[in-house]
Design a protein around this motif. Structure first.
Motif, short mmCIF file in Angstrom:
data_model
loop_
_atom_site.label_atom_id
_atom_site.label_comp_id
_atom_site.label_asym_id
_atom_site.label_seq_id
_atom_site.Cartn_x
_atom_site.Cartn_y
_atom_site.Cartn_z
N CYS A 60 2.77 6.75 2.02
CA CYS A 60 1.81 5.71 1.63
C CYS A 60 0.36 6.19 1.74
CB CYS A 60 2.00 4.45 2.47
SG CYS A 60 1.44 4.64 4.17
N ASN A 62 -1.57 6.32 4.17
CA ASN A 62 -2.38 5.67 5.19
C ASN A 62 -2.60 6.66 6.34
OD1 ASN A 62 -3.74 3.75 6.61
ND2 ASN A 62 -1.93 2.65 7.31
N CYS A 83 2.14 -2.71 -1.65
CA CYS A 83 0.82 -3.29 -1.79
C CYS A 83 -0.19 -2.15 -1.93
CB CYS A 83 0.52 -4.15 -0.56
SG CYS A 83 -1.10 -4.89 -0.56
N VAL A 91 -5.48 -1.91 4.83
CA VAL A 91 -4.16 -2.07 5.46
C VAL A 91 -4.33 -2.85 6.76
CG1 VAL A 91 -2.22 -0.86 6.52
CG2 VAL A 91 -3.28 0.07 4.46
N TYR A 104 2.83 -0.22 1.97
CA TYR A 104 1.51 -0.06 1.36
C TYR A 104 1.41 1.22 0.55
CZ TYR A 104 0.15 -3.62 4.70
OH TYR A 104 0.07 -4.77 5.41
#
Lengths: 196, 196
Positions: A60, A62, A83, A91, A104
């Motif tokens: 993702c 992140n 998302c 996030v 995410y």
């Protein structure tokens, strides 16, 4: 100006942060002069280890402690719903609510031709490679956000024409007064009204 | 909330600073994720060395690199004039102008009975021991500042009844509009008017 080098170094450090001007930087620095050395060491370690102890999740993208990150490796989350957000901070905003149970995808930016940021500069290819049944586009609703949404939905439809693509609802924020709402917000709130 | 420990540590570090709330702390931390590690190390060192590489001057009690500080040991400054200030930051404000040629005395606080700060908690005894021909009281003009000024001038007169004690002028600040000035400022400006 006669000012100790150690003080000046820290003022300059603070000044480089966004939204911190020369006066705030001096105020923060002189405040830290009254803080015990143990606290200063802890703060310094936190700064130094920020990037050393974090990784970018390969799925993702992140920023997290592990790769894949906690969210991507959590079997309790629905990996079919992705998302899409602009920044890791977004996030955080969703997770604060704690109600979203999907996963995410962090783009790390937005398409912005005026600043030479094209589709290849952000994590769009990585998104197109992911498997999902629904993509929620949760980008900020400014011009760059809108055009990135349009670009993304076109590209996603090419890869998988049955993919469900949704956007966050627009309307009045919680606690807002109708009389102070701007025209666009009110128009959105009217157009997207729901039966009571 | 799932958030990497390294990120959380730094957010907490920033949150302890005055005027930095949880959202600004998160914003600053995520900003630093995009900064090269060299810069982070420099910032961390500046935080760690802030107090290690500074001393309190034994004469004026300002925070400096050496003891006595640059200003106290500068033979070009008039040691007969002592400007009494509350905090090291106030010295910075005067030095920024660069026109003041006397020396300083930093009280490191102000008499504030409501917060249990009496005359012995700040550097008043140290001031009374210093030799000077003029003392400029440059404390902030709030209630605590005014009463500390009164206390100081009484004590200073007991030690040396011929001592010249002055205060900073009160009036309109540079660039101020008369129509927006508050009553007290305008009264001061009128009472202290000078011939053109």
């Amino acid at each position: 100006m006669r000012i100790a080098r150690a003080i000046n170094n820290l003022i300059e450090g603070f000044e480089r942060l966004p939204g911190v001007g020369p006066k705030s930087a001096a105020r923060l620095t002189y405040y830290l002069l009254h803080v015990p050395q143990v606290e200063l060491d802890k703060f310094a370690d936190a700064v130094r280890n920020l990037k050393l102890n974090t990784k970018e999740c390969n799925i993702c993208h992140n920023i997290s402690e592990s790769d894949p990150c906690d969210i991507c490796s959590d079997s309790g989350r629905d990996r079919g719903i992705i998302c899409v957000v602009e920044q890791p901070l977004d996030v955080l905003a969703f997770e604060r609510g704690g109600r979203y149970k999907g996963v995410y995808h962090v783009l790390h930016g937005i398409i912005d031709p005026l600043h030479n940021i094209g589709p290849d500069e952000i994590k769009i290819q990585e998104l197109l490679k992911r498997d999902a049944s629904e993509i929620i586009l949760a980008l900020n609703s400014n011009m760059e956000g809108e055009s990135t949404c349009m670009y993304l939905s076109r590209k996603l439809k090419i890869v998988n024409c049955k993919l469900k693509i949704t956007r966050l609802a627009h309307g009045l924020p919680t606690g807002a007064d109708v009389q102070y709402a701007d025209e666009t917000t009110l128009t959105h709130a009217l157009n997207n009204r729901r039966e009571f």
